[in-house]
Design a protein around this motif. Structure first.
Motif, PDB file in Angstrom:
ATOM      1  N   HIS A  15       0.835  -1.194   0.000  1.00  0.00           N
ATOM      2  CA  HIS A  15       0.000   0.000   0.000  1.00  0.00           C
ATOM      3  C   HIS A  15       0.874   1.251   0.000  1.00  0.00           C
ATOM      4  N   PHE A  16       1.059   1.829  -1.191  1.00  0.00           N
ATOM      5  CA  PHE A  16       1.890   3.025  -1.346  1.00  0.00           C
ATOM      6  C   PHE A  16       1.097   4.180  -1.954  1.00  0.00           C
ATOM      7  N   CYS A  21      -4.019   6.635   2.557  1.00  0.00           N
ATOM      8  CA  CYS A  21      -2.700   6.012   2.683  1.00  0.00           C
ATOM      9  C   CYS A  21      -2.770   4.745   3.526  1.00  0.00           C
ATOM     10  N   ALA A  22      -1.649   4.046   3.586  1.00  0.00           N
ATOM     11  CA  ALA A  22      -1.590   2.787   4.324  1.00  0.00           C
ATOM     12  C   ALA A  22      -2.059   2.965   5.756  1.00  0.00           C
ATOM     13  N   LYS A  23      -2.801   1.978   6.249  1.00  0.00           N
ATOM     14  CA  LYS A  23      -3.181   1.975   7.658  1.00  0.00           C
ATOM     15  C   LYS A  23      -1.926   1.765   8.502  1.00  0.00           C
ATOM     16  N   ALA A 335       0.769  -0.592 -13.513  1.00  0.00           N
ATOM     17  CA  ALA A 335      -0.189  -1.688 -13.694  1.00  0.00           C
ATOM     18  C   ALA A 335       0.470  -3.047 -13.490  1.00  0.00           C
ATOM     19  N   LEU A 336       1.704  -3.177 -13.952  1.00  0.00           N
ATOM     20  CA  LEU A 336       2.420  -4.438 -13.808  1.00  0.00           C
ATOM     21  C   LEU A 336       2.670  -4.754 -12.336  1.00  0.00           C
ATOM     22  N   LEU A 337       3.078  -3.751 -11.574  1.00  0.00           N
ATOM     23  CA  LEU A 337       3.337  -3.953 -10.153  1.00  0.00           C
ATOM     24  C   LEU A 337       2.043  -4.190  -9.376  1.00  0.00           C
ATOM     25  N   ASP A 338       0.970  -3.554  -9.814  1.00  0.00           N
ATOM     26  CA  ASP A 338      -0.343  -3.808  -9.217  1.00  0.00           C
ATOM     27  C   ASP A 338      -0.750  -5.264  -9.446  1.00  0.00           C
ATOM     28  N   TYR A 344       0.469  -0.779  -5.062  1.00  0.00           N
ATOM     29  CA  TYR A 344      -0.815  -0.275  -5.539  1.00  0.00           C
ATOM     30  C   TYR A 344      -0.773   1.250  -5.653  1.00  0.00           C
ATOM     31  N   ASP A 345      -1.377   1.763  -6.727  1.00  0.00           N
ATOM     32  CA  ASP A 345      -1.661   3.204  -6.861  1.00  0.00           C
ATOM     33  C   ASP A 345      -0.399   4.069  -6.886  1.00  0.00           C
TER      34      ASP A 345
END
Length: 391
Positions: A15-16, A21-23, A335-338, A344-345
């Motif tokens: 979660h980046f 943002c990340a919890k 998209a590839l890393l997702d 993500y994002d």
């Protein structure tokens, strides 16, 4: 570059996103079990939870005793619009813009409030305007940290203590992670969804004594929407800063924010939050130094954000492409890393130059960023190889 091996280890939390943002580390829905639900937020217990959120915010940010802090509608955007609509117009305005949201405030000042005595200080993405040209006899509007450009003001030394105008600061991606000299700030706003990884829709409004005085001595000439009204009968509505919100808040989100504040206290407060963000950003800065295809969008190291790190792809095979194709290249990496469940994002903000944007705020783990860096190299090599084949 085409034989770049796929890394074996993945970030534990991919979660980046730069908001929401990340919890916080260790978060789970169980932390919300004591939320004050199914009851009026105006009940004694509801107001107490809201007041506790305000008090803990004040303590964590180390606000001066004579500053006030309140929960308002509409996330950071709502809070900052409330400030501009309530305070601007008494004198001329200097507005600074070097990224998307700063430019949005300029648009609202000129086209919605229709102020005429406005000086705009602009800079391209990656740079700050000339801060020495700002006139503090006027009200000054700026973002402390440009979330969409990764460029922040280095400190508050450029703001005089004896200014005549007010400083209105959008601090949403700076609050908690960056040092803010409160003596140089008359208005600050932020949202829960950024550095502490809370939920969206609620904004925080911080006002200095000078801003409070302006509210009671100046009445704007335009109609004031209900959700922006900070005064009644010429007096500040003090209840807003005691937990009496203008509209109905989500008590589930309030409980989540209280949890994040408690976590921040448990790890050491402001110094620990800032140290985490600094260490996170340094992982990317170090990777940039050894990676020829990438660069920090923020040119001056002194102005580089430690929360929203914005990256430019500088490989010649990419920079010679039309801008639309550069965007396509960056989005393919994202998209590839997702798809791999690695990040993500992380595509750049839609109004920014083509590239990537990685959140490094305090709720992100340094180890996850360290695991991400090889994946960025792999994704770049993979997408560049397909570019070569297409040529």
């Amino acid at each position: 570059m085409t034989d770049h091996a796929k890394p074996a280890a993945k970030p534990a939390r991919p979660h980046f996103s730069s908001g929401p943002c990340a919890k916080r580390p260790g978060w789970s829905p169980e932390v919300l079990s004591n939320a004050f639900l199914g009851r009026s937020h105006r009940a004694k217990e509801g107001k107490a939870r809201l007041k506790l959120a305000i008090d803990k915010t004040r303590q964590l940010l180390e606000l001066p005793e004579d500053y006030v802090c309140g929960i308002v509608p509409g996330s950071d955007t709502g809070a900052f619009e409330m400030a501009m609509w309530s305070l601007l117009g008494e004198r001329g305005v200097d507005a600074l813009a070097w990224e998307s949201f700063g430019k949005g405030w300029v648009t609202d000042i000129l086209k919605q409030l229709k102020l005429t005595d406005v000086r705009v200080h602009e800079a391209d993405y990656g740079f700050l305007p000339d801060l020495g040209k700002v006139d503090f006899d006027r009200d000054v509007v700026f973002t402390w940290n440009g979330t969409t450009s990764g460029v922040r003001v280095p400190d508050g030394s450029w703001i005089p203590a004896d200014r005549k105008g007010l400083t209105l600061v959008d601090a949403t991606s700076a609050a908690f992670a960056q040092e803010i000299d409160w003596s140089k700030v008359d208005v600050a706003t932020f949202s829960w969804q950024k550095v502490l990884g809370g939920e969206a829709a609620h904004g925080m409004l911080i006002l200095s004594p000078r801003a409070l005085k302006r509210l009671e001595t100046y009445s704007p000439p335009w109609p004031m929407p209900k959700v922006f009204r900070l005064t009644k009968g010429g007096k500040v509505i003090t209840g807003i800063f005691e937990g009496e919100t203008i509209n109905t808040p989500s008590m589930l989100c309030v409980e989540d924010y209280l949890d994040t504040l408690g976590w921040a206290e448990s790890i050491g407060g402001m110094k620990a939050l800032q140290a985490r963000a600094d260490a996170n950003a340094q992982v990317i800065f170090d990777w940039i130094e050894r990676t020829p295809w990438i660069a920090n969008l923020a040119r001056d190291p002194a102005t580089r954000s430690n929360t929203s790190v914005c990256l430019s792809i500088v490989d010649p095979a990419v920079t010679q492409l039309p801008v639309a194709e550069q965007w396509a290249f960056a989005k393919q990496i994202a998209a590839l890393l997702d798809k791999e469940g690695v990040a993500y994002d992380i595509a750049a903000y839609r109004d920014a130059p083509p590239g990537l944007r990685i959140w490094t705020g305090s709720t992100v783990e340094k180890s996850d960023l360290e695991a991400l860096m090889p994946w960025l190299d792999w994704a770049f090599a993979t997408v560049r190889a397909s570019l070569s084949k297409a040529a």
